[in-house]
Motif scaffolding. Structure first.
Motif, short mmCIF file in Angstrom:
data_model
loop_
_atom_site.label_atom_id
_atom_site.label_comp_id
_atom_site.label_asym_id
_atom_site.label_seq_id
_atom_site.Cartn_x
_atom_site.Cartn_y
_atom_site.Cartn_z
N GLU A 126 1.24 -1.36 0.16
CA GLU A 126 0.10 -0.01 -0.29
C GLU A 126 0.93 1.46 -0.07
O GLU A 126 0.84 2.51 -1.33
N ALA A 129 2.18 1.73 -3.23
CA ALA A 129 0.93 2.48 -4.14
C ALA A 129 1.48 3.69 -3.97
O ALA A 129 0.86 4.62 -5.37
N ARG A 130 1.29 4.13 -2.90
CA ARG A 130 0.48 6.16 -2.46
C ARG A 130 1.99 6.39 -2.96
O ARG A 130 1.25 7.28 -3.40
N LEU A 132 3.51 5.71 -5.57
CA LEU A 132 3.64 5.60 -7.36
C LEU A 132 2.16 6.45 -7.32
O LEU A 132 2.23 6.95 -9.00
N ASN B 233 -2.77 4.66 -8.53
CA ASN B 233 -2.90 2.77 -7.68
C ASN B 233 -3.56 2.99 -6.89
O ASN B 233 -3.31 1.54 -6.21
N GLN B 234 -4.26 4.08 -6.21
CA GLN B 234 -4.91 3.25 -4.70
C GLN B 234 -5.60 4.31 -5.36
O GLN B 234 -6.11 5.37 -5.76
N TYR B 236 -8.48 6.90 -2.62
CA TYR B 236 -8.29 7.38 -1.74
C TYR B 236 -9.18 7.94 -1.29
O TYR B 236 -10.37 9.13 -2.51
N ARG B 303 -5.36 0.66 -1.94
CA ARG B 303 -4.86 -0.14 -3.65
C ARG B 303 -6.82 -0.85 -3.85
O ARG B 303 -7.36 -1.04 -2.91
#
Lengths: 426, 416
Positions: A126, A129-130, A132, B233-234, B236, B303
């Motif tokens: 995670e 991912a943040r 990126l 990618n996430q 939010y 994610r």
């Protein structure tokens, strides 16, 4: 202000700064190894291990650690860099005696439980991912890819695949090799009592120097020096362009590799960044020639030192199509510095900024602790606050010119991010 | 608990001044808060407060730069605050420059375009920060067309309609001394302060009576789900629960509740969502309050494959709280953390100064550390449970998302 240093019989180095008027005490264990020191199979281990320290130790369970933080209201955190891992805590002075053993055991004897490991791998995925999703992080990753070979050409915390493939025993191996007293710096700042320090240091005396440490065939200083700083092949190129839907403005990072700086040169690099424009761009060159000139919205310079060299980076955001102009102006400013063409007041202003920032850093125990680590790392010796101020004061325009000359010897590595639509002003 | 004397005064021009001397430090922090923000702008003025945030310094920045001072500012929808820290000998010059910037800025036409451009680009840069944007999106979803739903940063494509006169009008209306608070913490010379304040009250006069908020009625929040889909990618997320203004009796019980829910290590959501399930890297709850309204928020990034599970668990936890309340030990633990963290933060002159600015702007906000400690200590488990009863956690929930999730995904996650 009372600053001192001591080296224990087990070669653990300790820096102390007693600040009786402060409200807190801060302590850190700074392991002098980071992502750069991983073997290929250990990629990501330095950072994942740092996470796992908070999952419990031999003496203190994860719940014990959390309860200790909750009940004392303390801040406890950590970070991993290319060449260091820092675990730190900030607390009210009356809790130093109870929290220091917790921190020490976390560092010395982490539990590294398999069930926790799987969950923590997911947490780190995670985190990746943040990263990126953050334009500046993505650009920094790319800058490293094109400018460094070996481990430093990768992502510090590892890629998705590398994090997924990393096995727990590699973390144990990394810990066994690197978390040893002769590879560790402890820093304690704030309103502590001397008796507390004596007890704390006495508790660390049974920590044995590395039996499988830096002499154990793993990355030594020489290996670290020779490996990641080797030049890239020409095929890798010095320019990379990224296009991504997340980039709303144009952005660029320019990076210059520098050979290892000695003594005053190290301070000159930081002064150069301040003069050009760092976090505090007020009155800086970039503010005048880029921001006020409406060529860029922001531009910041930062210098990072590594064993065997370092990198000076300039990050900027700008309207689309301005990257060449920004680069031209940056190079012009470096040439002006080389030629000694600068306002005499500039140097004084930049020095004042650094001195003010150091004073502000000294106003809280945790920022003072970090400042002390940063001052110690280049020469591996304690440098008092006054000495840092003296070294800043002693810097000359010629030293900045010499540094600018080194930057101008080769073109920078560049990462340019291509923006999609951009708001147009009427 | 507090070692220094704190003084509060109101000058003849209406400026509120709060000062706390600390002779044993080497620095001094000064800050000024002015009630200029998006909520106080007329529809044709949106973004003016942001331009002013930079424009008022035109011509004055060099004076601070010479001293090595780093000036900072932060916008809010109902105020803008400025602050700086300097070595003690530079106190007078720093304060004089700050007061000049806010009381007599040049606001020259020739420099307007540059600062308008800067404000627009800052708004655009914020659009690169999806987590921050979801907080704005949430207020839009729950606040509708009310001024409280506006972004503090404005829209990057909305600045083109602003001209110098529009922005000057906003300055004239909102940068009144009676609409400002000045705070000083650290090592300063009292005589210099008195002299500068005297000068200030002679030169900086109120020109208009300050208008209050656009409506006499407190804003209303309505539940809503909004998703701005984009490749990321996430996902939010920001969840919002109607809260209370600063001066509400439930403010501190809800502050304790928010600490229990997601105030960091050991909080319910941190333990369940991150530590047990590994679904996030960061998850945090906060209490955002204004003069007449408030929101409790929960922010996370996860994610796509984890986000809906995280959302479901959050909703379950909120329902659990509504059903079972909080435990006595949780409340005591949260209170202890808040008090100790408050003491630790007070070590910094900047942090202390900013707290004084807040206390000067929001009348019931405690000014001293002792008053803050008492307010927190008075909170009981019963008070927290009663606050939950009065401010249900799931009945009026808002959810905002930026990333790969659709609104239909969020609705499904919330219903479960």
């Amino acid at each position: 202000m009372e600053q001192s240093s001591v080296t224990l019989p087990n070669k653990l180095r300790v820096l102390l700064h007693r600040m009786p008027s402060m409200a807190t005490v801060s302590v850190c264990f700074y392991i002098l190894s980071g992502a750069r020191d991983e073997t290929p199979k250990q990629t990501g281990a330095a950072h994942l291990l740092e996470h796992m320290l908070f999952r419990g130790s031999e003496v203190f369970s994860e719940e014990d650690i959390r309860r200790a933080m909750r009940e004392t209201g303390s801040d406890m955190n950590a970070f991993t860099a290319w060449e260091g891992t820092c675990v730190y805590a900030r607390m009210l002075p009356e809790y130093f005696g109870s929290l220091f053993p917790v921190l020490a055991d976390m560092v010395r004897h982490p539990k590294l439980d398999a069930a926790d490991y799987e969950v923590e791998q997911s947490v780190v995925q995670e985190e990746l991912a943040r990263q990126l999703d953050e334009p500046r992080s993505v650009m920094l990753h790319e800058l490293h890819r094109i400018s460094f070979a070996g481990r430093m050409g990768g992502i510090l915390i590892g890629s998705k695949e590398q994090i997924g493939a990393l096995e727990l025993h590699e973390l144990r191996a990394f810990h066994w090799s690197h978390y040893v007293p002769d590879n560790t710096l402890v820093i304690i700042t704030g309103a502590y009592e001397e008796k507390q320090i004596d007890e704390a240091l006495a508790s660390l005396e049974d920590w044995l120097p590395g039996t499988g440490g830096l002499d154990g065939g793993l990355q030594s200083e020489e290996t670290r020096q020779g490996q990641s700083m080797s030049p890239l092949s020409e095929a890798d190129g010095r320019v990379s362009t990224l296009e991504a839907p997340l980039f709303r403005n144009g952005a660029g990072i320019w990076g210059w590799r520098l050979p290892e700086l000695q003594g005053a040169e190290h301070y000159a690099a930081h002064l150069l960044c301040t003069l050009l424009g760092d976090d505090n761009t007020l009155g800086s060159r970039f503010e005048t020639v880029l921001v006020r000139a409406r060529i860029a919205e922001q531009a910041n310079a930062v210098y990072t030192s590594f064993t065997g060299g370092g990198m000076l980076k300039i990050y900027s955001t700008f309207p689309p199509g301005q990257e060449e102009k920004v680069q031209d102006i940056v190079m012009d400013e470096l040439r002006r510095l080389l030629e000694g063409k600068s306002d005499p007041e500039e140097l004084r202003r930049a020095k004042n900024k650094i001195k003010t920032q150091l004073a502000v850093d000294a106003s809280t125990t945790d920022s003072r602790m970090i400042s002390m680590a940063q001052a110690w790392l280049p020469g591996r010796e304690m440098v008092t606050l006054q000495e840092v101020l003296n070294r800043i004061d002693a810097l000359t325009e010629r030293q900045l010119a010499n540094l600018a000359g080194r930057l101008l010897e080769e073109p920078p590595f560049q990462v340019i991010a291509g923006p999609p639509e951009h708001a147009k002003l009427s | 608990m507090e070692k220094s004397d704190l003084s509060l005064r109101r000058l003849t021009n209406g400026l509120t001044v709060i000062a706390m001397p600390q002779a044993d430090v080497e620095t001094v922090s000064v800050g000024l808060l002015t009630g200029a923000g998006a909520r106080l702008e007329e529809p044709g003025e949106l973004g003016s407060s942001r331009i002013l945030e930079y424009w008022i310094w035109d011509g004055l920045s060099a004076e601070l730069a010479d001293l090595g001072i780093h000036k900072k500012s932060a916008p809010n929808i109902e105020w803008t605050r400025y602050w700086a820290t300097a070595l003690a000998p530079y106190f007078a010059q720093m304060l004089r420059t700050l007061l000049q910037a806010v009381s007599a800025p040049g606001l020259q036409e020739r420099s307007f375009a540059a600062f308008r451009s800067l404000a627009a680009h800052q708004a655009a840069a914020r659009e690169n920060e999806p987590q921050a944007c979801t907080a704005d999106l949430l207020r839009q979803a729950m606040g509708g067309t009310q001024p409280i739903a506006r972004s503090a940063y404005g829209r990057s494509d909305g600045y083109g309609t602003l001209d110098p006169q529009i922005v000057r009008n906003v300055y004239e209306r909102l940068y009144q001394p009676a609409n400002c608070v000045l705070a000083i913490v650290g090592n300063y010379d009292e005589a210099q302060l008195d002299e500068l304040l005297y000068d200030c009250q002679e030169k900086w006069k109120d020109r208009f009576s300050v208008t209050g908020f656009p409506s006499a009625l407190a804003p209303l929040w309505t539940p809503g789900i909004v998703a701005r889909e984009r490749e990321a990618n996430q996902a939010y997320l920001t969840l919002g629960i109607p809260g209370v203004p600063y001066d509400d009796d439930d403010f501190f019980p809800l502050a304790v509740l928010v600490q229990i829910i997601g105030g960091g290590d050991g909080s319910r959501l941190y333990e369940e969502i991150r530590q047990r399930r590994g679904l996030v890297y960061q998850i945090r709850s906060s209490l955002t309050s204004f003069r007449d309204a408030g929101l409790m928020t929960i922010q996370l990034g996860s994610r796509k494959e984890s986000a809906l599970e995280a959302l479901e668990q959050i909703i379950l936890e909120l329902r659990r709280l509504e059903r079972d309340g909080v435990t006595e030990s949780e409340v005591q633990s949260a209170k202890g953390q808040l008090i100790k963290q408050m003491v630790m933060r007070s070590e910094s002159t900047v942090a202390r100064m900013n707290t004084l600015l807040t206390s000067g702007w929001y009348p019931k906000y405690p000014r001293t550390l002792d008053a803050m400690r008492r307010s927190i200590e008075e909170v009981s488990a019963a008070a927290v449970s009663e606050a939950i009863f009065r401010h249900p956690l799931t009945g009026s929930l808002g959810i905002a998302s930026i990333g790969p999730l659709a609104a239909s995904d969020l609705k499904a996650g919330a219903i479960h």
